[in-house]
Design a protein around this motif. Structure first.
Motif, short mmCIF file in Angstrom:
data_model
loop_
_atom_site.label_atom_id
_atom_site.label_comp_id
_atom_site.label_asym_id
_atom_site.label_seq_id
_atom_site.Cartn_x
_atom_site.Cartn_y
_atom_site.Cartn_z
N GLY A 116 -7.67 -0.89 6.13
CA GLY A 116 -7.29 -1.81 7.19
C GLY A 116 -6.86 -3.16 6.66
N GLY A 117 -7.55 -3.65 5.63
CA GLY A 117 -7.18 -4.93 5.04
C GLY A 117 -5.81 -4.89 4.41
N SER A 118 -5.52 -3.81 3.70
CA SER A 118 -4.19 -3.67 3.10
C SER A 118 -3.11 -3.60 4.18
N TYR A 119 -3.38 -2.83 5.23
CA TYR A 119 -2.40 -2.64 6.31
C TYR A 119 -2.08 -3.95 7.03
N THR A 120 -3.08 -4.77 7.25
CA THR A 120 -2.88 -5.98 8.05
C THR A 120 -2.45 -7.19 7.25
N LEU A 121 -2.58 -7.14 5.91
CA LEU A 121 -2.33 -8.32 5.10
C LEU A 121 -1.25 -8.15 4.03
N HIS A 122 -0.87 -6.91 3.73
CA HIS A 122 0.10 -6.66 2.66
C HIS A 122 1.36 -6.03 3.24
N PRO A 123 2.54 -6.62 3.03
CA PRO A 123 3.77 -6.06 3.60
C PRO A 123 4.10 -4.67 3.08
N ASP A 124 3.74 -4.37 1.84
CA ASP A 124 3.96 -3.03 1.28
C ASP A 124 2.60 -2.35 1.11
N TRP A 125 1.87 -2.25 2.21
CA TRP A 125 0.47 -1.85 2.19
C TRP A 125 0.25 -0.44 1.63
N TYR A 126 1.11 0.49 1.98
CA TYR A 126 0.91 1.88 1.56
C TYR A 126 1.03 2.02 0.04
N ARG A 127 2.07 1.44 -0.52
CA ARG A 127 2.26 1.49 -1.97
C ARG A 127 1.15 0.74 -2.69
N ALA A 165 -9.04 -6.10 -7.68
CA ALA A 165 -8.23 -5.07 -7.03
C ALA A 165 -8.06 -5.36 -5.53
N LEU A 166 -9.13 -5.81 -4.90
CA LEU A 166 -9.06 -6.11 -3.47
C LEU A 166 -8.22 -7.36 -3.20
N ARG A 167 -8.27 -8.32 -4.13
CA ARG A 167 -7.45 -9.51 -3.95
C ARG A 167 -5.96 -9.17 -4.05
N ALA A 168 -5.65 -8.17 -4.89
CA ALA A 168 -4.26 -7.73 -4.98
C ALA A 168 -3.83 -7.05 -3.68
N LEU A 169 -4.74 -6.29 -3.06
CA LEU A 169 -4.42 -5.60 -1.80
C LEU A 169 -4.21 -6.59 -0.66
N THR A 170 -5.00 -7.65 -0.65
CA THR A 170 -4.94 -8.61 0.46
C THR A 170 -4.05 -9.81 0.14
N LEU A 171 -3.51 -9.86 -1.08
CA LEU A 171 -2.67 -10.97 -1.52
C LEU A 171 -3.41 -12.30 -1.46
N GLY A 172 -4.75 -12.24 -1.57
CA GLY A 172 -5.55 -13.46 -1.57
C GLY A 172 -5.59 -14.16 -0.23
N LYS A 173 -5.23 -13.48 0.84
CA LYS A 173 -5.17 -14.11 2.16
C LYS A 173 -6.54 -14.12 2.83
N THR A 174 -6.63 -14.84 3.94
CA THR A 174 -7.84 -14.84 4.76
C THR A 174 -7.67 -13.86 5.91
N LEU A 175 -8.79 -13.50 6.55
CA LEU A 175 -8.73 -12.61 7.71
C LEU A 175 -7.97 -13.25 8.86
N ASP A 176 -7.92 -14.57 8.87
CA ASP A 176 -7.19 -15.27 9.94
C ASP A 176 -5.70 -14.93 9.91
N ALA A 177 -5.19 -14.51 8.73
CA ALA A 177 -3.76 -14.20 8.60
C ALA A 177 -3.44 -12.75 8.93
#
Length: 267
Positions: free
Chosen positions: A65-76, A134-146
Motif C-alpha cells: 500500500g505504501g508503494s502504491y500510494t507514494l511511488h509513481p512506478d510502484w509496481y516496478r 529498502a522501504l525508504r526507496a519504495l516510499t521515496l522518503g515521503k510522509t503519509l500525508d503525501a
C-alpha cells in the motif's frame, strides 16, 4: 519480508497501463492484510484498474500500500526491492531430507535464530538498516500525508498490547513498524512505544477505515484470513467473497456460509 527475490514470471507480468485517477466505480476503502511473501499478491489486486478512495495496510499490506500510494512506478519498485540483507528462509523439510548440506543449513539457522532470540530481538537485527533503506526507496522518503489515495498503516504497540494506527508522519518508519515481525526484525521504538507487526493486534483493522460492508477478492491464504477477521469485527460486515476459479478454495467458502460470487477479469 523475505530474503528471496520474485520469480522472473512475476516480473514479466507488470501492468502495462497505469491506474487511472478518475473513478469509474463506487468509492471503496481497500484493506491490505499481512501474508509475508505471499502478500505480494496484493500488487495484482491493485493493478486491476480499480482506484480505492483510501487504503489501510497491515504488515506486507502496508509495504504494498505504501508503494502504491507514494511511488509513481510502484509496481516496478516492489518487484525490484532489494531483500538480500534479510534473513534467509529455512530449507524445506523435503530439501533437508534429500541433502546433507541443506540439513546443515537448517541446523545452523535454527541455532542462530534461537541464540539471537535469547540475546536480542532476533536474527534480523543486522538487517534493520537495510530494511529501512529498502522501504525508504519504495516510499521515496515521503510522509503519509503525501499518500494518494490516503493511507493508514496499522502496527502493534507491544507495551500497551493494542494496535497503533499511523495516518501522518514518516511513511518509512510507519511501514517498517507495521512489518517488523517479532524474532525477525526488531520493533520500532517511538516515544516509549515498541511498535511491531500490525497482524499481532488486528489482521483486518477497521479503525483505519470507514465502517461498512466489505468484499473479499479471492479466498486463498490471505483472503481466508481477512474474511474471518472481518466477520470477527463488531463494526464490519462481510458482503461476500468473489473468486475466478471453482476449486477447493470455493468449497471452503461454501462450508463457512459466506456469500459467494463469481468474478471474471473485468467484473
Amino acid at each position: 519480508m523475505s530474503g528471496q527475490t520474485l520469480p522472473t514470471a512475476a516480473r514479466q507480468s507488470s501492468p502495462s497501463t497505469p491506474v487511472s485517477s478518475k473513478l469509474t466505480h463506487r468509492p471503496f476503502t481497500l484493506l491490505l492484510s499481512g501474508g509475508g511473501a505471499r502478500g505480494f499478491a496484493h500488487a495484482g489486486v491493485e493493478s486491476r484498474g480499480y482506484r480505492p478512495s483510501a487504503i489501510v495496510g497491515v504488515s506486507m499490506g502496508a509495504i504494498v500500500g505504501g508503494s502504491y500510494t507514494l511511488h509513481p512506478d510502484w509496481y516496478r519498485a516492489l518487484l525490484d526491492m532489494d531483500t538480500r540483507a534479510f534473513p534467509k528462509p529455512m530449507p524445506t523439510a523435503e530439501q533437508q531430507r534429500s541433502s546433507f548440506r541443506h540439513r546443515l543449513q537448517g541446523w545452523w539457522r535454527s541455532l542462530n535464530f534461537g541464540y539471537r532470540m535469547v540475546t536480542g530481538w532476533g536474527i534480523g537485527v543486522p538487517a534493520r538498516a537495510a530494511g529501512l533503506h529498502a522501504l525508504r526507496a519504495l516510499t521515496l522518503g515521503k510522509t503519509l500525508d503525501a499518500a494518494s489515495p490516503p493511507l493508514a498503516v496499522s502496527a502493534t504497540d507491544l507495551n500497551a498490547g493494542r494496535r497503533h494506527i499511523f495516518r501522518s508522519g514518516d511513511a518509512t518508519e510507519a511501514i517498517y513498524a507495521s512489518s517488523a515481525l517479532a524474532g525477525v526484525l526488531p520493533p520500532l521504538e517511538i516515544e516509549g512505544s515498541l511498535l511491531a507487526d500490525g497482524a499481532y493486534s488486528d489482521l483486518a483493522p477497521s479503525e483505519g477505515s470507514s465502517p461498512g460492508r466489505h468484499g473479499i477478492n479471492g479466498y486463498g491464504v490471505i483472503g481466508k484470513r481477512v474474511a474471518d477477521a472481518v466477520v470477527a469485527q463488531s463494526d464490519m460486515t462481510l458482503a461476500g467473497v468473489a473468486d475466478i476459479v471453482a476449486d477447493w478454495r470455493v468449497a471452503g467458502v461454501h462450508r463457512t456460509g459466506y456469500p459467494l460470487y463469481a468474478a471474471t477479469g473485468s467484473r
